[in-house]
Design a protein around this motif. Sequence first.
Motif, PDB file in Angstrom:
ATOM      1  N   ALA A 687      14.249 -33.031  -6.815  1.00  0.00           N
ATOM      2  CA  ALA A 687      13.348 -31.996  -6.331  1.00  0.00           C
ATOM      3  C   ALA A 687      13.900 -31.319  -5.084  1.00  0.00           C
ATOM      4  O   ALA A 687      13.150 -30.723  -4.336  1.00  0.00           O
ATOM      5  N   TYR A 723      20.150 -18.837  -9.380  1.00  0.00           N
ATOM      6  CA  TYR A 723      18.887 -18.116  -9.456  1.00  0.00           C
ATOM      7  C   TYR A 723      19.010 -16.601  -9.345  1.00  0.00           C
ATOM      8  O   TYR A 723      18.046 -15.904  -9.597  1.00  0.00           O
ATOM      9  N   ARG A 777      17.369 -32.394 -24.595  1.00  0.00           N
ATOM     10  CA  ARG A 777      17.157 -31.062 -25.167  1.00  0.00           C
ATOM     11  C   ARG A 777      15.920 -31.047 -26.029  1.00  0.00           C
ATOM     12  O   ARG A 777      15.134 -30.110 -25.989  1.00  0.00           O
ATOM     13  N   ARG A 783       8.651 -29.386 -24.342  1.00  0.00           N
ATOM     14  CA  ARG A 783       8.009 -28.957 -23.113  1.00  0.00           C
ATOM     15  C   ARG A 783       7.760 -27.454 -23.148  1.00  0.00           C
ATOM     16  O   ARG A 783       6.742 -26.961 -22.662  1.00  0.00           O
ATOM     17  N   ARG A 784       8.707 -26.743 -23.736  1.00  0.00           N
ATOM     18  CA  ARG A 784       8.554 -25.289 -23.759  1.00  0.00           C
ATOM     19  C   ARG A 784       7.477 -24.839 -24.730  1.00  0.00           C
ATOM     20  O   ARG A 784       7.007 -23.710 -24.673  1.00  0.00           O
ATOM     21  N   ARG A 786       4.627 -25.922 -24.777  1.00  0.00           N
ATOM     22  CA  ARG A 786       3.336 -25.976 -24.108  1.00  0.00           C
ATOM     23  C   ARG A 786       2.879 -24.554 -23.807  1.00  0.00           C
ATOM     24  O   ARG A 786       3.637 -23.725 -23.306  1.00  0.00           O
ATOM     25  N   ARG A 788       1.579 -21.284 -22.207  1.00  0.00           N
ATOM     26  CA  ARG A 788       1.533 -20.761 -20.845  1.00  0.00           C
ATOM     27  C   ARG A 788       0.704 -19.504 -20.881  1.00  0.00           C
ATOM     28  O   ARG A 788       1.075 -18.526 -21.531  1.00  0.00           O
ATOM     29  N   THR A 789      -0.405 -19.492 -20.216  1.00  0.00           N
ATOM     30  CA  THR A 789      -1.266 -18.319 -20.249  1.00  0.00           C
ATOM     31  C   THR A 789      -1.248 -17.649 -18.893  1.00  0.00           C
ATOM     32  O   THR A 789      -1.136 -18.299 -17.872  1.00  0.00           O
ATOM     33  N   PRO A 791      -3.193 -15.205 -16.117  1.00  0.00           N
ATOM     34  CA  PRO A 791      -4.587 -14.979 -15.735  1.00  0.00           C
ATOM     35  C   PRO A 791      -5.068 -13.618 -16.182  1.00  0.00           C
ATOM     36  O   PRO A 791      -4.279 -12.684 -16.284  1.00  0.00           O
TER      37      PRO A 791
ATOM     38  N   ALA B 233      14.492 -15.636 -11.671  1.00  0.00           N
ATOM     39  CA  ALA B 233      15.156 -16.232 -12.838  1.00  0.00           C
ATOM     40  C   ALA B 233      14.158 -17.048 -13.640  1.00  0.00           C
ATOM     41  O   ALA B 233      13.195 -17.592 -13.100  1.00  0.00           O
ATOM     42  N   PRO B 259      -4.144 -20.466 -13.243  1.00  0.00           N
ATOM     43  CA  PRO B 259      -3.046 -19.575 -13.637  1.00  0.00           C
ATOM     44  C   PRO B 259      -2.901 -18.411 -12.665  1.00  0.00           C
ATOM     45  O   PRO B 259      -1.804 -17.957 -12.402  1.00  0.00           O
ATOM     46  N   PHE B 280      16.511 -12.030  -4.932  1.00  0.00           N
ATOM     47  CA  PHE B 280      16.042 -12.978  -5.958  1.00  0.00           C
ATOM     48  C   PHE B 280      15.255 -14.090  -5.270  1.00  0.00           C
ATOM     49  O   PHE B 280      15.408 -14.335  -4.077  1.00  0.00           O
ATOM     50  N   LEU B 319       5.844 -31.733  -4.587  1.00  0.00           N
ATOM     51  CA  LEU B 319       7.116 -31.051  -4.338  1.00  0.00           C
ATOM     52  C   LEU B 319       8.268 -32.040  -4.354  1.00  0.00           C
ATOM     53  O   LEU B 319       9.379 -31.712  -4.770  1.00  0.00           O
ATOM     54  N   ARG B 320       7.997 -33.245  -3.899  1.00  0.00           N
ATOM     55  CA  ARG B 320       9.052 -34.259  -3.926  1.00  0.00           C
ATOM     56  C   ARG B 320       9.338 -34.730  -5.345  1.00  0.00           C
ATOM     57  O   ARG B 320      10.384 -35.307  -5.603  1.00  0.00           O
ATOM     58  N   VAL B 322       8.592 -32.889  -8.523  1.00  0.00           N
ATOM     59  CA  VAL B 322       8.970 -31.941  -9.578  1.00  0.00           C
ATOM     60  C   VAL B 322      10.424 -31.515  -9.358  1.00  0.00           C
ATOM     61  O   VAL B 322      10.779 -31.033  -8.288  1.00  0.00           O
ATOM     62  N   PRO B 323      11.269 -31.727 -10.351  1.00  0.00           N
ATOM     63  CA  PRO B 323      12.678 -31.378 -10.174  1.00  0.00           C
ATOM     64  C   PRO B 323      12.881 -29.871 -10.113  1.00  0.00           C
ATOM     65  O   PRO B 323      12.265 -29.124 -10.885  1.00  0.00           O
ATOM     66  N   VAL B 324      13.758 -29.458  -9.224  1.00  0.00           N
ATOM     67  CA  VAL B 324      14.065 -28.028  -9.140  1.00  0.00           C
ATOM     68  C   VAL B 324      15.013 -27.675 -10.281  1.00  0.00           C
ATOM     69  O   VAL B 324      15.743 -28.522 -10.773  1.00  0.00           O
TER      70      VAL B 324
END
Lengths: 791, 334
Positions: A687, A723, A777, A783-784, A786, A788-789, A791, B233, B259, B280, B319-320, B322-324
């Motif tokens: 993280a 990124y 993979r 996971r993908r 799932r 995603r909505t 708002p 990204a 959401p 970005f 935050l600690r 969840v992997p980035v």
Amino acid sequence: MTGYLRIGAVAGAATVLAGLSLNAVFADAGWVPYLVSVTGTVTVTGMGLRALRAPRWAQTLGMLVALLGYLCLFFGPGGPLPTPGTLRALGDVAAAGFRDVTDLAAPVPTRRGLVLLTAAGLGVVAILVDLLATGLRRASLAGLPLLAVYAVPVAVSNDPVGWYWFVLGGAGYLWLLRTDGADRVRRWGRPFRPGPSAGPAAAAASPVELPPRPTGGIGVAFAGAGLATALLVPALLPSLSPAGLFSTGDGAGFGRSGNRNIETINPITRLKGDLEQRDNVEMLRVRTDDPNPFYLRLTTLDVFQRTEGWSQSPLEARQTQRVSAGLPAEPGIRPDLPGQQFATSVRIRGLADSQYLPVYAGLREVDVEGDWRFEPRTQTVFSVRTNTRDLSYRMRSYRADYRPALLAAAPPEPVTSAVSRRFAGVSPDPVVQPLVDGLVAGRRTPYAKALALNDYFSPANGFRYSLSTEQGTSGDALADFLVNKQGYCEQYASAMAYMARRAGLPARVAIGFTRGEKTGGEWSVGTRDAHAWVEIYFRGVGWVPFDPTPLGGQGNAVTLPYTRPAAPVPGVAGTGTPGEAVPQPSGSAPVNPKADQLDREQHGDAGPVPPPFASAAPASRASLWPAMLGGLLPAVLLVLPAVARVVRRRRRFAVLAAGGGAVTAAHAAWDEVLDTMTDLRTPVADAETPRATAARVAGLGGFDEAGRDALNRLARAEERARYAPVAVPPDGLAEAVAAVRSRLLAAAGRPAVLRATIAPVSVVEAGSAWLGAAGGRATERIRRLRPRTAP
Amino acid sequence: MTAHGTLAEPGPGTGLDDLQAVSARIIGNIERVIEGKPDAVRLALAVLLAEGHLLIEDVPGVGKTKLAKALARSIDCSVRRIQFTPDLLPSDVTGVSVYNQETRDFEFKPGAVFANLVVGDEINRASPKTQSALLECMEERQVTVDGTTYELQSPFMVIATQNPIEMEGTYSLPEAQRDRFTVRLAMGYPDPAAELAMLDGHGRTDPLDELGPVSDAAQVRALIQTARQIYVADPVKRYAVDLVAATREAPELRLGGSPRSTLQLLRTARAVAALDGREFVLPDDLQALAGPVLAHRLLLGADAQINHRGAEQVLADILRRVPVPTARDSREDR
């Protein structure tokens, strides 16, 4: 049963299961009851003392006392009380056991001494396992003594240890771990058991009965997978030893017979085993234009030690000494040595896993497939990479014609010569020395001395050929043999070679085969032809064979013309009869049919009795190469991660140097930094962003302004590569990586750097990540999915 | 007060450099008043650029209102201030239709929300009815009175302040309503040096009076457009989703992020990245904004309350955990 008692019982069971692997060491199953009973005795004692809440030291002491009592009861003359007399008797049995250990080659008979040692050892292991698993609550450490037990058959047995013994031992250990784990969980309280079966009544009835589920399910699956991996991976790897785990040969099994399909000959170790074969299995077939071939030599033993007997100094041969590159001429041989060159072709039949190539003396050329090398000092053709299985090869050899006149003319070898230093020095023996002195008294030439020694081992002096040699009492096998005068080729050759050395003659023991039986145009060499003889060095002539074993005692032995008792008075050159002057086709001398028959009967009757001459050392020498190769594999496996790490680093720097894509370069640079940190055991969290990592690392110490700059540059490049829509071409990343690495390493200190170099964790992690990539993979895909909505 | 801004198109020079230059001016201007709180000032500006609303929650006297006013004055645009009291009516906020005797028609009198910047002081003192009137406007950026819909101006930002200590006679915002605010900001006490400087500065005159605009509404609209263009990204988007999803799954939380909060988190992150001069968004931005954007929306479970763990601490744990997104993730997306 409370947890501690349960673990104790399981520890005992695990010891028994691991102990069963010793079956590969023993020829029959007579020792198994001892395994069960000694483990049972120790375990029950331990459980009892534990139930009485005895302190740990008292438990250990109690188990030791119980073990001693057990040994006294079963191996001593009287009851379980260790009286001085009982202990002395035990000591004697143990001493016999130790002698057997040095004398016998596996599989060994269940002799009393050996069983005593086995029982005592297993008892100690049972105590250790019990102590570790229940006393110290370190069940995982109990695997070490169990592994030690398993290591015994692996190290001792010539045959592969059956994989099922490994499974049994491993299963026992896993059982112990699981019981221990379940107990640990249980001590947190009674686990909640869902389901209708676990009503309050049931729970109350068995308040401590623990369902194995809490620790069971996944653990058992993992353990099973691990066990399967341990079995399958070696099976899939190319085997370095002659026989792999799944050898189709005779695996270990209870009460197996001596009858085998695949034959192995190691010098001396297997000699007797082969001679004891009930059936004469054909080892090889020889077609030669020599009408009267001599013995086929596997190798020669050049080292004598009083305690261990004859053995071989380590064979060394460089790549340039491949037989395909030609064979060197033996130095110091007179060029006019009479003799004749012969061509021979050999087909290996039963001799499957010999690492020595059976060849004739005076070898000039060998045409054989594989990496066979020639070791000139022992004149051995050997290979560490292949063996003789299904081999066919051709050779040319020069059979010298050793005329008595020639030998008699040979001067004594100077004691300072290289040959003397290597082959003549041997420590004196108070029993043997007077005998040697008496035999060679008045004999001046080496030939005369050699003949005198050779003649000594004649039936006239009371020597008999016997595979069932008697166990001596002096503890000195050599002296025993010379007193008892009963033995087979090994004793004869060993004794004569030793005596020759004591007489100042360079001598060594040759191991190989007699020439076999002639069937059609070929010589068939079988297990019964396994033989040992003596070679004595004559100056200018070379190594001349002598065979002191009584005629007919061994397979298809031949009488050598220059050693015939009818030979002229030794030492008088040129006075031989025409029979001696002419090369005598001595091999054609008929083998004494009666003696031969007698010999076979003896062979057939011979029980599993150990050779008096120490065979342990030759065995260890002979099995040195597979052992070294076996040792090489772990070494390679240990070095592999370090090498892989270096390769990865090189590749990344190559990427940086090549100035490839901005993204690739940045990733390569940053990955290298992360891997360096991982190797230095500075954890990098999932993280943590590159920027955060850089900030943290910069604060670790050892980073000056330039180092921080480099680190920040790398982090910025990496986050941009990860990124940003467009990455910026890298600039000076390689230098930055080098700067950051140097500071990381400097800050970590020497031990951490050493550890990082030898055991790079990053490589292991990368490997496991690669393995889990497919699974990862799949998970990612799920996971993908799932929703995603927005708002 | 009416809008001063013209409807100029965002012309050249409104790129990232321009954004940085303008924002630096605004921040510098505000910091003449609010000393020693650069992060709070920056965040407030980021909310403006992200078209969000700001909730400043802190004890009295730390400069909540001053920050709101300073921001408002730095931008040459219409500013309205509403002091919320229990007797404030919804029509005071939204506006009311009044019968005009002369024209013999109903005429719409715009309420306080018809401004670019609306400073709502002590929002928790108003009745829920009035609160919700304001909150409706915040979300929909329009007001409907008597069947007629009136568009609000752009930019439109509500800066509400709230005092968490004084609970007597207040109607504190329900958590569901707090969701409307993009960022909740706690001013915190200034450090001693800043407080000392403040004594010097404020001793003679109120610096707020001397504050002039350094930008205008049109320019801010252009900046908002620029901030919208900031690249995110896909792995970073997924990281934002992962973060918010983790709040929904955290056992310590009764209510996780909505959401909408994900959307606002990303929007604010864009603005912050733009303020940084970056084209970005980094996971670092999301991490830094997780507290301000998410914390006030979360409802703590009983366990967390018993353990005296605040939403910020729970978020820090997340935050600690969840992997980035790593290089591999970005490779897969390319």
